[in-house]
Design an enzyme around this catalytic site. Structure first.
Site, PDB file in Angstrom:
ATOM      1  N   GLY A  25      41.891  12.923  18.688  1.00 55.41           N
ATOM      2  CA  GLY A  25      40.676  12.921  19.521  1.00 55.41           C
ATOM      3  C   GLY A  25      40.700  14.005  20.580  1.00 55.41           C
ATOM      4  O   GLY A  25      41.715  14.697  20.767  1.00 55.41           O
ATOM      5  N   ALA A  37      39.779   5.201  20.639  1.00 59.40           N
ATOM      6  CA  ALA A  37      38.698   4.232  20.860  1.00 59.40           C
ATOM      7  C   ALA A  37      37.605   4.485  19.839  1.00 59.40           C
ATOM      8  O   ALA A  37      37.538   5.566  19.233  1.00 59.40           O
ATOM      9  CB  ALA A  37      38.128   4.393  22.272  1.00 59.40           C
ATOM     10  N   THR A  73      35.792   3.916  30.572  1.00 56.97           N
ATOM     11  CA  THR A  73      34.603   4.750  30.653  1.00 56.97           C
ATOM     12  C   THR A  73      33.671   4.392  31.806  1.00 56.97           C
ATOM     13  O   THR A  73      33.637   3.245  32.253  1.00 56.97           O
ATOM     14  CB  THR A  73      33.828   4.607  29.322  1.00 56.97           C
ATOM     15  OG1 THR A  73      32.568   5.255  29.436  1.00 56.97           O
ATOM     16  CG2 THR A  73      33.567   3.149  28.960  1.00 56.97           C
ATOM     17  N   ASP A  74      32.882   5.378  32.229  1.00 55.49           N
ATOM     18  CA  ASP A  74      31.809   5.154  33.208  1.00 55.49           C
ATOM     19  C   ASP A  74      30.715   4.233  32.629  1.00 55.49           C
ATOM     20  O   ASP A  74      29.915   3.692  33.382  1.00 55.49           O
ATOM     21  CB  ASP A  74      31.201   6.503  33.634  1.00 55.49           C
ATOM     22  CG  ASP A  74      30.781   7.390  32.474  1.00 55.49           C
ATOM     23  OD1 ASP A  74      31.403   7.296  31.386  1.00 55.49           O
ATOM     24  OD2 ASP A  74      29.834   8.177  32.638  1.00 55.49           O
ATOM     25  N   TYR A 122      29.091  -0.708  23.393  1.00 58.73           N
ATOM     26  CA  TYR A 122      30.250   0.160  23.702  1.00 58.73           C
ATOM     27  C   TYR A 122      30.815  -0.196  25.078  1.00 58.73           C
ATOM     28  O   TYR A 122      32.010  -0.460  25.229  1.00 58.73           O
ATOM     29  CB  TYR A 122      29.809   1.627  23.650  1.00 58.73           C
ATOM     30  CG  TYR A 122      30.832   2.613  24.170  1.00 58.73           C
ATOM     31  CD1 TYR A 122      32.009   2.883  23.477  1.00 58.73           C
ATOM     32  CD2 TYR A 122      30.607   3.298  25.371  1.00 58.73           C
ATOM     33  CE1 TYR A 122      32.940   3.802  23.963  1.00 58.73           C
ATOM     34  CE2 TYR A 122      31.525   4.221  25.860  1.00 58.73           C
ATOM     35  CZ  TYR A 122      32.694   4.462  25.157  1.00 58.73           C
ATOM     36  OH  TYR A 122      33.604   5.372  25.641  1.00 58.73           O
ATOM     37  N   TRP A 162      32.198  11.930  30.822  1.00 58.92           N
ATOM     38  CA  TRP A 162      31.772  13.222  30.228  1.00 58.92           C
ATOM     39  C   TRP A 162      32.953  14.153  29.974  1.00 58.92           C
ATOM     40  O   TRP A 162      33.038  15.267  30.515  1.00 58.92           O
ATOM     41  CB  TRP A 162      30.742  13.902  31.129  1.00 58.92           C
ATOM     42  CG  TRP A 162      29.390  13.257  31.120  1.00 58.92           C
ATOM     43  CD1 TRP A 162      28.998  12.140  30.452  1.00 58.92           C
ATOM     44  CD2 TRP A 162      28.207  13.722  31.829  1.00 58.92           C
ATOM     45  NE1 TRP A 162      27.668  11.877  30.696  1.00 58.92           N
ATOM     46  CE2 TRP A 162      27.167  12.824  31.525  1.00 58.92           C
ATOM     47  CE3 TRP A 162      27.948  14.786  32.678  1.00 58.92           C
ATOM     48  CZ2 TRP A 162      25.869  12.965  32.054  1.00 58.92           C
ATOM     49  CZ3 TRP A 162      26.667  14.927  33.203  1.00 58.92           C
ATOM     50  CH2 TRP A 162      25.645  14.031  32.886  1.00 58.92           C
TER      51      TRP A 162
HETATM   52  N1  LIG Z   1      34.205  11.617  25.519  1.00 60.80           N
HETATM   53  C1  LIG Z   1      33.699  11.178  26.652  1.00 60.80           C
HETATM   54  O1  LIG Z   1      32.769  11.764  27.199  1.00 60.80           O
HETATM   55  C2  LIG Z   1      34.269   9.953  27.303  1.00 60.80           C
HETATM   56  C3  LIG Z   1      33.633   9.452  28.442  1.00 60.80           C
HETATM   57  C4  LIG Z   1      34.145   8.326  29.063  1.00 60.80           C
HETATM   58  C5  LIG Z   1      35.270   7.720  28.553  1.00 60.80           C
HETATM   59  N2  LIG Z   1      35.871   8.204  27.425  1.00 60.80           N
HETATM   60  C6  LIG Z   1      37.049   7.495  26.929  1.00 60.80           C
HETATM   61  O2  LIG Z   1      38.119   8.425  26.804  1.00 60.80           O
HETATM   62  C7  LIG Z   1      38.957   8.057  25.705  1.00 60.80           C
HETATM   63  C8  LIG Z   1      39.146   9.252  24.793  1.00 60.80           C
HETATM   64  O3  LIG Z   1      37.889   9.623  24.249  1.00 60.80           O
HETATM   65  P1  LIG Z   1      37.668  11.029  23.520  1.00 60.80           P
HETATM   66  O4  LIG Z   1      36.646  11.750  24.282  1.00 60.80           O
HETATM   67  O5  LIG Z   1      38.970  11.686  23.231  1.00 60.80           O
HETATM   68  O6  LIG Z   1      36.995  10.504  22.175  1.00 60.80           O
HETATM   69  P2  LIG Z   1      37.240  10.948  20.663  1.00 60.80           P
HETATM   70  O7  LIG Z   1      37.359  12.435  20.571  1.00 60.80           O
HETATM   71  O8  LIG Z   1      36.172  10.239  19.885  1.00 60.80           O
HETATM   72  O9  LIG Z   1      38.660  10.339  20.322  1.00 60.80           O
HETATM   73  C9  LIG Z   1      38.860   8.997  19.996  1.00 60.80           C
HETATM   74  C10 LIG Z   1      39.905   8.943  18.936  1.00 60.80           C
HETATM   75  O10 LIG Z   1      40.111   7.576  18.576  1.00 60.80           O
HETATM   76  C11 LIG Z   1      40.258   7.516  17.164  1.00 60.80           C
HETATM   77  N3  LIG Z   1      39.958   6.203  16.610  1.00 60.80           N
HETATM   78  C12 LIG Z   1      38.738   5.641  16.368  1.00 60.80           C
HETATM   79  N4  LIG Z   1      38.899   4.444  15.797  1.00 60.80           N
HETATM   80  C13 LIG Z   1      40.233   4.244  15.690  1.00 60.80           C
HETATM   81  C14 LIG Z   1      41.017   3.201  15.163  1.00 60.80           C
HETATM   82  N5  LIG Z   1      40.480   2.111  14.609  1.00 60.80           N
HETATM   83  N6  LIG Z   1      42.364   3.322  15.196  1.00 60.80           N
HETATM   84  C15 LIG Z   1      42.945   4.430  15.737  1.00 60.80           C
HETATM   85  N7  LIG Z   1      42.256   5.456  16.226  1.00 60.80           N
HETATM   86  C16 LIG Z   1      40.909   5.354  16.214  1.00 60.80           C
HETATM   87  C17 LIG Z   1      39.305   8.564  16.651  1.00 60.80           C
HETATM   88  O11 LIG Z   1      39.647   8.930  15.342  1.00 60.80           O
HETATM   89  P3  LIG Z   1      38.494   9.309  14.263  1.00 60.80           P
HETATM   90  O12 LIG Z   1      37.743  10.460  14.866  1.00 60.80           O
HETATM   91  O13 LIG Z   1      39.269   9.604  13.040  1.00 60.80           O
HETATM   92  O14 LIG Z   1      37.642   8.075  14.150  1.00 60.80           O
HETATM   93  C18 LIG Z   1      39.515   9.687  17.652  1.00 60.80           C
HETATM   94  O15 LIG Z   1      40.546  10.549  17.267  1.00 60.80           O
HETATM   95  C19 LIG Z   1      38.301   6.843  25.072  1.00 60.80           C
HETATM   96  O16 LIG Z   1      38.890   5.681  25.587  1.00 60.80           O
HETATM   97  C20 LIG Z   1      36.865   6.910  25.537  1.00 60.80           C
HETATM   98  O17 LIG Z   1      36.277   5.631  25.580  1.00 60.80           O
HETATM   99  C21 LIG Z   1      35.401   9.319  26.798  1.00 60.80           C
END
Ligand SMILES: NC(=O)c1ccc[n+]([C@@H]2O[C@H](COP(=O)([O-])OP(=O)(O)OC[C@H]3O[C@@H](n4cnc5c(N)ncnc54)[C@H](OP(=O)(O)O)[C@@H]3O)[C@@H](O)[C@H]2O)c1
Length: 290
Positions: free
Chosen positions: A10, A59, A100-101, A124, A149
């Site tokens: 991710g 996630a 998350t926010d 979510y 973000w």
């Molecule tokens: N991105 C944002 O803007 C944002 C904002 C607020 C909070 N967050 C939080 O920050 C954290 C990291 O998010 P990110 O931005 O890195 O998101 P991301 O790029 O979507 O990464 C999430 C990772 O989790 C993996 N995943 C999904 N389902 C899974 C499962 N069942 N078992 C194991 N792995 C699984 C995904 O793999 P696949 O792609 O193969 O499904 C992906 O590699 C999360 O907790 C998210 O809620 C993110």
């Protein structure tokens, strides 16, 4: 320190692994290597692994898909983090879990602190809040880090999509009535090691770059930085879209979800840099060389 990072494929997980590797022993698991929806295999795999800190950056992050796949959202975002915390307890390890926010409803017009009442308005957000509670119920030495973000080089996000569109089209637009703060994975990777010690700061912690903006302001700043870095773009300005224009969205999203990093600044003595500095740095590092 021996670290295990989940979500290695991710945006955040990949960045953390890349940035921690020079200083720590890091084992990463991507989705294919460890599926959080299969709790039995999670227990089996992690029980056989030694670590001091488990970082969960995995996630189910597709906000709209969580509405239609609620059970899956709760299994991955809520139930699994609770199991991870229990595994950490058995090993005397610390869990650092990302949230998350979107746990907030967005009714406020000042930055949300850790003491503000969470009130998610999407599946979510509900599943992520349940995950936070499961983690902290297992042990209050574990740390829940709420971010917003997130952007960085390891997986394209909003800012990359806007730059790409600006390279292809003369006219681009973005939402101008939704507020939060872009947060650079590089900055998250720099702040996190201060909390690896099990005795340091458990509970909920907000971390975002400083300031706030709309998606339109965020995109405009990215284009301005590209222009300053000599990156050629067809579009120079970002037009405005309204939230009400987003008729294809399934889930509700908070209109205002700026996170206050005041507690972080007070704990560490170092406030995060501004989102404008972080985005400018990202564009210099990731786009100037292309
Ligand atoms: N991105 C944002 O803007 C944002 C904002 C607020 C909070 N967050 C939080 O920050 C954290 C990291 O998010 P990110 O931005 O890195 O998101 P991301 O790029 O979507 O990464 C999430 C990772 O989790 C993996 N995943 C999904 N389902 C899974 C499962 N069942 N078992 C194991 N792995 C699984 C995904 O793999 P696949 O792609 O193969 O499904 C992906 O590699 C999360 O907790 C998210 O809620 C993110």
């Amino acid at each position: 320190m021996k670290l295990v990072v989940l979500g290695a494929g991710g945006r955040l997980g990949a960045a953390l692994i890349r940035e921690f590797r020079p200083k720590h022993e890091v084992v990463g698991f991507n989705h294919a290597q460890l599926d959080l929806s299969n709790l039995e295999s999670v227990r089996e795999e992690l029980s056989a692994t030694t670590f001091d800190v488990l970082v969960n950056a995995a996630a189910f992050t597709n906000v709209d898909a969580c509405e239609t796949e609620r059970d899956r959202a709760f299994r991955i975002n809520a139930e699994a983090p609770g199991v991870l915390a229990e595994i950490c307890n058995e090993k005397d390890a610390k869990l650092i879990h990302f949230s998350t926010d979107y746990v907030f409803d967005g009714q406020k017009r000042a930055p949300y602190t850790e003491d503000d009442q969470a009130n998610p308005i999407s599946a979510y957000g509900e599943s992520k809040l349940a995950g936070e509670r499961n983690v902290l119920a297992a042990g209050d030495e574990h740390l829940v880090v709420r971010v917003s973000w997130v952007f960085g080089p390891d997986r394209p996000s909003f800012v990359d999509a806007m730059i790409k569109r600006a390279q292809q089209d003369e006219k681009i637009d973005a939402i101008s009535d939704k507020f939060s703060t872009p947060t650079y994975t590089h900055d998250i990777a720099n702040m996190l090691p201060q909390f690896f010690d099990r005795g340091v700061a458990g509970g909920v912690l907000h971390f975002a770059n400083a300031g706030e903006c709309t998606w339109q302001e965020y995109a405009q700043w990215a284009l301005d930085c590209c222009r300053d870095a000599g990156i050629s773009l067809k579009a120079r300005t970002v037009g405005t879209l309204k939230l009400s224009d987003m008729t294809n969205w399934v889930a509700r999203r908070p209109v205002y979800s700026v996170l206050s990093s005041a507690k972080y600044a007070q704990l560490t003595g170092t406030p995060p840099r501004t989102w404008r500095q972080a985005v400018a740095d990202y564009i210099t590092r990731s786009y100037s060389k292309k």
